[in-house]
Write a protein that holds these residues in place. Sequence first.
Motif, PDB file in Angstrom:
ATOM      1  N   ARG A  36      -8.137   9.488  -7.609  1.00 57.54           N
ATOM      2  CA  ARG A  36      -8.548   8.840  -8.848  1.00 57.54           C
ATOM      3  C   ARG A  36      -7.317   8.200  -9.487  1.00 57.54           C
ATOM      4  NH1 ARG A  36     -11.573  13.396  -8.263  1.00 57.54           N
ATOM      5  NH2 ARG A  36     -13.801  13.184  -8.549  1.00 57.54           N
ATOM      6  N   THR A  37      -7.557   7.282 -10.405  1.00 55.49           N
ATOM      7  CA  THR A  37      -6.450   6.659 -11.125  1.00 55.49           C
ATOM      8  C   THR A  37      -5.563   7.741 -11.727  1.00 55.49           C
ATOM      9  OG1 THR A  37      -7.730   4.682 -11.593  1.00 55.49           O
ATOM     10  CG2 THR A  37      -5.878   5.131 -13.051  1.00 55.49           C
ATOM     11  N   GLY A  38      -4.269   7.603 -11.518  1.00 54.93           N
ATOM     12  CA  GLY A  38      -3.300   8.572 -12.033  1.00 54.93           C
ATOM     13  C   GLY A  38      -2.873   9.612 -11.019  1.00 54.93           C
ATOM     14  N   ASP A  39      -3.626   9.761  -9.922  1.00 55.96           N
ATOM     15  CA  ASP A  39      -3.245  10.726  -8.889  1.00 55.96           C
ATOM     16  C   ASP A  39      -2.009  10.239  -8.134  1.00 55.96           C
ATOM     17  OD1 ASP A  39      -5.348  12.427  -9.447  1.00 55.96           O
ATOM     18  OD2 ASP A  39      -6.604  11.728  -7.801  1.00 55.96           O
ATOM     19  N   ILE A  40      -1.276  11.175  -7.577  1.00 55.34           N
ATOM     20  CA  ILE A  40      -0.132  10.864  -6.732  1.00 55.34           C
ATOM     21  C   ILE A  40      -0.539  11.183  -5.307  1.00 55.34           C
ATOM     22  CG2 ILE A  40       2.254  11.458  -6.183  1.00 55.34           C
ATOM     23  CD1 ILE A  40       2.618  12.108  -9.165  1.00 55.34           C
ATOM     24  N   SER A  41      -0.244  10.255  -4.389  1.00 50.49           N
ATOM     25  CA  SER A  41      -0.698  10.398  -3.015  1.00 50.49           C
ATOM     26  C   SER A  41       0.407  10.013  -2.033  1.00 50.49           C
ATOM     27  CB  SER A  41      -1.903   9.489  -2.783  1.00 50.49           C
ATOM     28  OG  SER A  41      -2.349   9.581  -1.457  1.00 50.49           O
ATOM     29  N   ILE A  42       0.271  10.520  -0.815  1.00 51.15           N
ATOM     30  CA  ILE A  42       1.116  10.071   0.282  1.00 51.15           C
ATOM     31  C   ILE A  42       0.305   9.015   1.024  1.00 51.15           C
ATOM     32  CG2 ILE A  42       2.262  10.719   2.422  1.00 51.15           C
ATOM     33  CD1 ILE A  42       2.586  13.532   1.187  1.00 51.15           C
ATOM     34  N   ILE A  45       1.546   2.356   4.241  1.00 51.20           N
ATOM     35  CA  ILE A  45       1.315   0.933   4.019  1.00 51.20           C
ATOM     36  C   ILE A  45       2.138   0.202   5.062  1.00 51.20           C
ATOM     37  CG2 ILE A  45       1.478  -0.995   2.403  1.00 51.20           C
ATOM     38  CD1 ILE A  45       1.345   1.122   0.138  1.00 51.20           C
ATOM     39  N   ASN A  46       1.421  -0.519   5.928  1.00 52.87           N
ATOM     40  CA  ASN A  46       2.024  -1.161   7.083  1.00 52.87           C
ATOM     41  C   ASN A  46       2.744  -0.090   7.901  1.00 52.87           C
ATOM     42  OD1 ASN A  46       0.858  -3.637   6.331  1.00 52.87           O
ATOM     43  ND2 ASN A  46       2.490  -3.929   4.845  1.00 52.87           N
ATOM     44  N   SER A  47       4.024  -0.127   8.102  1.00 52.27           N
ATOM     45  CA  SER A  47       4.663   0.891   8.940  1.00 52.27           C
ATOM     46  C   SER A  47       5.462   1.912   8.137  1.00 52.27           C
ATOM     47  CB  SER A  47       5.573   0.223   9.969  1.00 52.27           C
ATOM     48  OG  SER A  47       6.573  -0.523   9.306  1.00 52.27           O
ATOM     49  N   GLY A  48       5.333   1.916   6.805  1.00 54.70           N
ATOM     50  CA  GLY A  48       6.098   2.847   5.988  1.00 54.70           C
ATOM     51  C   GLY A  48       5.229   3.894   5.313  1.00 54.70           C
ATOM     52  N   TYR A  49       5.824   5.032   4.998  1.00 57.13           N
ATOM     53  CA  TYR A  49       5.145   6.112   4.282  1.00 57.13           C
ATOM     54  C   TYR A  49       5.764   6.224   2.895  1.00 57.13           C
ATOM     55  CZ  TYR A  49       3.175   7.458   8.732  1.00 57.13           C
ATOM     56  OH  TYR A  49       2.499   7.453   9.918  1.00 57.13           O
ATOM     57  N   PHE A  50       4.911   6.402   1.881  1.00 57.52           N
ATOM     58  CA  PHE A  50       5.371   6.411   0.497  1.00 57.52           C
ATOM     59  C   PHE A  50       4.638   7.475  -0.305  1.00 57.52           C
ATOM     60  CE2 PHE A  50       5.475   2.160   2.266  1.00 57.52           C
ATOM     61  CZ  PHE A  50       6.770   1.758   2.030  1.00 57.52           C
ATOM     62  N   VAL A  51       5.298   7.995  -1.332  1.00 52.49           N
ATOM     63  CA  VAL A  51       4.655   8.846  -2.329  1.00 52.49           C
ATOM     64  C   VAL A  51       4.476   7.957  -3.549  1.00 52.49           C
ATOM     65  CG1 VAL A  51       4.872  10.909  -3.761  1.00 52.49           C
ATOM     66  CG2 VAL A  51       5.775  10.915  -1.424  1.00 52.49           C
ATOM     67  N   MET A  52       3.210   7.680  -3.897  1.00 55.62           N
ATOM     68  CA  MET A  52       2.942   6.693  -4.941  1.00 55.62           C
ATOM     69  C   MET A  52       1.816   7.155  -5.860  1.00 55.62           C
ATOM     70  SD  MET A  52       3.418   3.178  -2.835  1.00 55.62           S
ATOM     71  CE  MET A  52       4.269   2.314  -4.132  1.00 55.62           C
ATOM     72  N   LYS A  53       1.830   6.614  -7.068  1.00 55.80           N
ATOM     73  CA  LYS A  53       0.782   6.897  -8.045  1.00 55.80           C
ATOM     74  C   LYS A  53      -0.303   5.821  -7.932  1.00 55.80           C
ATOM     75  CE  LYS A  53       1.247   8.830 -12.219  1.00 55.80           C
ATOM     76  NZ  LYS A  53       1.714   9.000 -13.591  1.00 55.80           N
ATOM     77  N   VAL A  54      -1.557   6.246  -7.909  1.00 58.52           N
ATOM     78  CA  VAL A  54      -2.693   5.350  -7.749  1.00 58.52           C
ATOM     79  C   VAL A  54      -3.128   4.810  -9.110  1.00 58.52           C
ATOM     80  CG1 VAL A  54      -5.100   5.203  -6.985  1.00 58.52           C
ATOM     81  CG2 VAL A  54      -3.501   6.703  -5.787  1.00 58.52           C
ATOM     82  N   SER A  55      -3.381   3.501  -9.166  1.00 57.05           N
ATOM     83  CA  SER A  55      -3.950   2.902 -10.378  1.00 57.05           C
ATOM     84  C   SER A  55      -4.836   1.740  -9.967  1.00 57.05           C
ATOM     85  CB  SER A  55      -2.857   2.459 -11.356  1.00 57.05           C
ATOM     86  OG  SER A  55      -2.083   1.439 -10.803  1.00 57.05           O
ATOM     87  N   GLU A  59      -8.173  -6.045 -14.707  1.00 54.14           N
ATOM     88  CA  GLU A  59      -8.690  -7.417 -14.721  1.00 54.14           C
ATOM     89  C   GLU A  59      -9.505  -7.760 -13.480  1.00 54.14           C
ATOM     90  OE1 GLU A  59      -5.524 -10.135 -15.491  1.00 54.14           O
ATOM     91  OE2 GLU A  59      -4.876  -9.051 -17.273  1.00 54.14           O
ATOM     92  N   ASN A  60      -9.027  -7.333 -12.301  1.00 52.57           N
ATOM     93  CA  ASN A  60      -9.725  -7.740 -11.082  1.00 52.57           C
ATOM     94  C   ASN A  60     -10.167  -6.573 -10.192  1.00 52.57           C
ATOM     95  OD1 ASN A  60      -7.383  -6.916  -9.823  1.00 52.57           O
ATOM     96  ND2 ASN A  60      -6.626  -8.983  -9.450  1.00 52.57           N
ATOM     97  N   GLY A  61      -9.859  -5.341 -10.580  1.00 49.83           N
ATOM     98  CA  GLY A  61     -10.301  -4.179  -9.821  1.00 49.83           C
ATOM     99  C   GLY A  61      -9.455  -3.823  -8.615  1.00 49.83           C
ATOM    100  N   ASP A  62      -8.380  -4.589  -8.349  1.00 53.06           N
ATOM    101  CA  ASP A  62      -7.510  -4.285  -7.206  1.00 53.06           C
ATOM    102  C   ASP A  62      -6.902  -2.898  -7.344  1.00 53.06           C
ATOM    103  OD1 ASP A  62      -7.956  -6.784  -6.129  1.00 53.06           O
ATOM    104  OD2 ASP A  62      -6.004  -7.602  -6.714  1.00 53.06           O
ATOM    105  N   ILE A  63      -6.745  -2.211  -6.216  1.00 51.05           N
ATOM    106  CA  ILE A  63      -6.062  -0.921  -6.195  1.00 51.05           C
ATOM    107  C   ILE A  63      -4.562  -1.184  -6.174  1.00 51.05           C
ATOM    108  CG2 ILE A  63      -5.687   1.207  -4.890  1.00 51.05           C
ATOM    109  CD1 ILE A  63      -8.488   0.955  -6.097  1.00 51.05           C
ATOM    110  N   LEU A  64      -3.839  -0.507  -7.061  1.00 53.16           N
ATOM    111  CA  LEU A  64      -2.382  -0.645  -7.140  1.00 53.16           C
ATOM    112  C   LEU A  64      -1.744   0.693  -6.797  1.00 53.16           C
ATOM    113  CD1 LEU A  64      -2.084  -2.487 -10.567  1.00 53.16           C
ATOM    114  CD2 LEU A  64      -1.995  -3.520  -8.304  1.00 53.16           C
ATOM    115  N   PHE A  65      -0.594   0.629  -6.178  1.00 53.78           N
ATOM    116  CA  PHE A  65       0.198   1.820  -5.929  1.00 53.78           C
ATOM    117  C   PHE A  65       1.530   1.630  -6.624  1.00 53.78           C
ATOM    118  CE2 PHE A  65      -2.878   2.003  -2.549  1.00 53.78           C
ATOM    119  CZ  PHE A  65      -3.235   3.339  -2.590  1.00 53.78           C
TER     120      PHE A  65
END
Length: 92
Positions: A36-42, A45-55, A59-65
Motif C-alpha cells: 500500500r502507499t507508504g509501505d517499504i518494499s524490496i 527494477i530492470n537489473s537492480g535491487y532496491f529498498v524503496m517506499k511505495v507511493s 494526478e495520473n495514478g502512476d506507481i512511484l518508488f
Amino acid sequence: MPIPVHDIAFKVVSDSLEPSFFDDEVMFVMKDTILRTGDISIVQINSGYFVMKVSQNRENGDILFNSINSIEAPFTLLEKDDFSIFDKVVLL
C-alpha cells in the motif's frame, strides 16, 4: 525490543538507507504481502535491487518508488521496465 513476524531478515550494511535504517541494523521482511502507499518494499527494477517506499501519483495514478534516503528522485515505472516486487519490509 520484540522481533516482528517475518520470513527473512537482512543486515543493513552502509548508510544508504538512513534515516529509516542504519548501518548494522536488522531489516525484517515478509514475503507475498500486499503493498500500500507508504509501505517499504524490496523491488527489482530492470537489473537492480532496491529498498524503496511505495507511493502513487495523485494526478495520473502512476506507481512511484521513492528512495528512503531522500537524495534520489522518485522512480516512475514505465511499460518498458522489467519490474518485480519481492518483499515488504516489516517496521517495528
